[in-house]
Every structure is written in structure tokens, then in C-alpha cells.
Design a protein around this motif. Structure first.
Motif: not given
Length: 486
Positions: A317-327
Motif C-alpha cells: 500500500g505504499k506505491a501506485l502506478l497509473i497508466l492513462m492517455t494524456a491530453p
């Protein structure tokens, strides 16, 4: 200080007096600080976010079915004046939920697990019951009076979870938990509403057995949202059966519909489980056939995929990776837009190339505000990569608290630098599994019927749950059952 305390008490008393309203279901007065107009506005604001988050399931017949049944039930509900909307969203999770103002959603996952129209109608009535009894409005009122913010569903450290909520664009409303009293009241309304439009509500009780078996099968895995927010399915089985019998006795024991075969034919061919075209994880690699890229998932990390973004969370619960399209139209425009959207303050950036893709890497900090004190508190540090593939720009954001950031930065970098073009034909052409409805030719047990229709032994219990039956149960020639295949 005494004067301020008196003023606060006076303001609270004013809110309670001015916020009294008659509950449409119970007819009793209660403190509600959210007007009907505000409920409708909240639903209208949430609906685009819900459909963006999950996507609508592309099946006109199924969308028409849920809207027809929903509008018929809404017309006999305690709040028939609302303009209800009913939608099937493209998620494999077993879930149904409603947001204020009359917006009701069913996942394709739960639609696949119903075995007749009456089961569906019971759950539909339950969700409409949340709207008619103003459960969301009551929860909002508690939040206002207690000065408690809405909480997301991510199990991460507070700083990292808050960042995830922002990246999810305010989807907290979806994860608002109802109390068990609210759930029981909605079960009662589900029986009443589904019975009134002609369905046998005891079938909803049978569906709770399917939920209970699914819950047992989940074991250490996170249970579906529909189970986590509701009373024990086995307790509900008994209660709902009693309520259904009571309603029948009070209304002259009318003949009520089940419509098993009609429902099974409706879902024939429905996508089951994860849809590969939206991306899938296999052997710790995330593949996206439509967008034609692949990247690794850190070993042991939990992951969640939606049409909007792909998230990976460290099990601690100490790190997060997020992949998304960017504007934006360039790497710089995209980085600036992300920084503005997420209130990031960049401290470093550099141009790079990742497996032939132009890219920009940056480090940024986010200072967050404590929702209760209003004070600035230590936020998170972000290692971001913006990757350009033709006209498409991707943002991969690694997030951790400043103290944990040095330990996780190498993993963030490793994932980003392994982003590459997907070329394997078997991944690019991966087809989803689908629910197939077959008509049995012989009398046998369900286990034998499934095996003879190509269901492997390791999946027999899974498909038995999907059918709402036991493996040793007798099935007859001419009976329709579900199997799963491509």
C-alpha cells in the motif's frame, strides 16, 4: 469561545430544522440536507464519469431490456417522478449500483450470473430502492454533519490513495457504502417492486446463494463490490424468501413469472470475464491489443483495468502506478496538462527515448490539504513518463510518499523503460470468452452435461456457480444451461 460554540450549535440546529423532509418510502420525517434537485444534479454529474470509467456494454438488445424493465418498475416505485436511467456497463465484476437522482447500473458480470428475469428484477428493485429511500442523500447528510469526506475503495496509504482518487477524477461517489439497515430496506423494496411488476421475488433469494458461493470461491481474493457492501448472502436468502411469501399471501397468491429460458437466450453470446481488447494481464505483463503496446506489472502487485486507466498497486500500500492517455499534442503539452490537473509541482524533467518512442520523464511533488483541518500536509512524489506513439500520448505515473519514493523509483523507471510495441499475433488476436447457451439432449447431472459440452474439469465449479446449480444436480433433456467458450 463560548459565543462561537453557541453559534455552531445554533447553525447545526438550523440545518436540522431546515433540512427536515418526509421520506418517500417510510412517510416519516428525517433530517436530509440534500434536496431532490441536488440529488438529480449529482446523478447527472456522476453519469458521464461512470460511463467513462467502465464503458457501456455494446449490446442494444440488453440495453433495451434493462431500460424497459427499469422504466416499468420505476413507474410503480415511491419516486415515480424521477427521470430514471438504466445501463449495463462493460465490467466483469459482479456488481449493481445506483447513484442519486435515478441512475442505475448493472455490470455485464452480474448480468451473466443471473439465471432468469425474476432474479434480475429482484436486484433491480433493490437498486431502485436505494434511490427511492434516499439512502445516498442520507449518507451525504451524515458526511455534512460529521464533516467526513467520501472515501475511495483503494487500500493504500492515505497520501497515495488520495492521489489515486484525483487521478480517478472524483469517482468516490461510486464507492459510498450503505449501512446494513439501508441494505435490508432495499431488499424489502426489491421484493415489493419486483412482485408488483409480476416477478417471483423468491428468485432473488436464490440469487443470494449464487453470491454466497462466489464469495466462498473468492477466499483470499477481494470479493466483488456487490458482496462487500451488503449483508451476509445466506442471511438474506432466508429473509427475502420470507418477505416474498408474505407479499404473495397478502396479495392473493398471484401467479408470478420467472422467465428462465427467455433470459438465457438474451445473454447468449455475452462477453464473460475480462475482455482482451480492453487489455489483459498474463504472466505479469499487461497487453493491450487495440492500442498495440505491452508493459510489465511488478511482481506481486495488485492491478485493476478500466477503459479509462490501468492501475497497479504495491501490496504494502505504499506505491501506485497509473497508466492513462494524456491530453495535448506534444510531450510538453501533455506533461503540463497532467501537472495542472493533479496539482503537481515539477522539480526535474528530461527528454528520452523508450524502445523507439519519444518520451519525457519528470519528477514532481504534490502538496495535499488535510480535509478536516485544512492544513497543508506532506504529499506525494511522482515519477512521471509521457510516451508518444504517433498522435497518442500516454502518461505513466509512479506515486509514493517522499520517504518511500527512493525505494520505489527504480521500479517505476523499470516499468516505463519496458513499455514497447506489441507484436505477438496470439496476443493481438486474443478473443474474449463468451457465455454460450446450449440445449441438452440427454438427462444427466450438471457435471456430466458441462463436461460433455467442453468445460474442463478445473472450471466445473466456476460454471456451476454461473448456472446457479450444484454439480450433482439433475438436468433434463431439452433444458438450457450456460457454458463458457470462445
Amino acid at each position: 469561545m463560548k459565543t462561537r460554540h453557541t453559534l455552531r450549535l445554533g447553525a447545526a440546529a438550523f440545518l436540522m430544522l431546515s433540512g427536515c423532509a418526509v421520506n418517500p418510502v417510510t412517510g416519516k420525517k428525517e433530517v436530509i440536507l440534500v434536496s431532490e434537485g441536488q440529488e438529480v444534479a449529482m446523478g447527472a454529474q456522476s453519469d458521464p464519469a461512470v460511463t467513462a470509467q467502465f464503458g457501456l456494454y455494446q449490446d442494444p438488445k440488453m440495453q433495451k431490456f434493462i431500460d424497459d424493465k427499469g422504466q416499468k418498475m420505476a413507474a410503480i416505485s415511491h419516486r415515480s417522478n424521477l427521470k430514471y436511467q438504466f445501463k449495463v456497463v462493460d465490467s466483469p465484476v459482479i456488481n449493481a449500483f445506483a447513484v442519486p437522482g435515478g441512475y442505475v447500473y448493472f455490470t455485464r458480470g452480474i448480468m451473466a450470473h443471473f439465471n432468469n428475469e425474476a432474479q434480475f428484477a429482484g436486484v433491480l428493485g433493490h437498486e431502485i430502492g436505494h434511490v427511492t429511500a434516499r439512502h445516498s442523500a442520507r449518507q451525504q447528510t451524515k458526511a455534512i454533519l460529521g464533516q467526513v469526506g467520501l472515501m475511495g475503495a483503494m487500500i493504500l496509504s492515505p497520501q497515495v490513495a488520495q492521489f489515486g482518487d484525483q487521478a480517478m477524477q472524483g469517482m468516490q461517489l461510486l464507492f459510498l457504502k450503505f449501512g446494513r439497515d439501508d441494505e435490508r430496506q432495499s431488499d424489502e423494496l426489491g421484493v415489493e417492486y419486483s412482485s408488483k411488476i409480476g416477478y417471483d421475488a423468491s428468485q432473488m433469494a436464490d440469487f443470494f446463494q449464487t453470491l454466497a458461493r462466489q464469495q466462498q470461491k473468492s477466499q483470499a481474493e477481494p470479493i466483488p463490490d456487490f458482496l462487500s457492501t451488503h449483508p451476509n448472502p445466506e442471511d438474506r436468502y432466508t429473509t427475502v424468501n420470507q418477505l416474498a411469501d408474505k407479499w404473495k399471501a397478502a396479495n392473493g397468491n398471484p401467479k408470478l413469472a420467472v422467465n428462465r429460458d427467455q433470459y438465457l437466450r438474451l445473454i447468449d453470446g455475452m462477453v464473460y470475464g475480462e475482455d482482451p481488447k480492453q487489455g489483459f494481464v498474463e504472466n505479469s505483463v499487461f497487453y493491450h491489443p487495440e492500442l498495440k503496446f505491452r508493459m510489465p506489472v511488478p511482481a506481486g502487485w495488485k492491478h485493476q483495468n478500466t477503459p479509462q486507466q490501468f492501475q497497479m498497486a504495491d501490496p504494502a500500500g505504499k506505491a501506485l502506478l497509473i497508466l492513462m492517455t494524456a491530453p495535448g499534442n506534444s510531450l510538453d503539452e501533455a506533461a503540463q496538462a497532467i501537472a495542472k490537473q493533479l496539482s503537481l509541482q515539477p522539480t526535474d524533467s528530461r527528454r528520452t527515448t523508450i524502445n523507439g518512442f519519444p518520451a519525457l520523464a519528470f519528477v514532481a511533488d504534490q502538496v495535499q490539504q488535510d480535509p478536516q483541518t485544512g492544513q497543508q500536509v506532506a504529499g506525494v512524489r511522482v515519477l512521471g513518463h509521457v510516451i508518444q506513439d504517433g498522435k497518442t500520448l500516454y502518461a505513466l505515473l509512479g506515486v509514493a510518499a517522499p520517504a518511500d519514493f527512493p525505494a520505489y523509483a527504480p521500479q517505476f523507471t523499470g516499468v516505463a523503460e519496458a513499455f514497447q510495441r506489441l507484436t505477438e499475433p496470439d496476443k493481438l488476436n486474443r478473443q474474449p470468452e463468451r457465455v454460450r447457451i446450449v440445449k441438452l439432449k440427454l438427462r444427466s447431472t450438471l457435471s456430466k452435461a458441462l463436461t460433455s459440452n467442453g468445460v474442463p474439469e478445473k472450471r466445473l465449479e466456476e460454471v456451476a456457480i454461473l448456472n446457479g446449480m450444484q454439480l450433482n444436480e439433475q438436468v433434463n433433456a431439452g433444458m438450457l444451461i450456460k457454458v463458457v467458450g470462445k
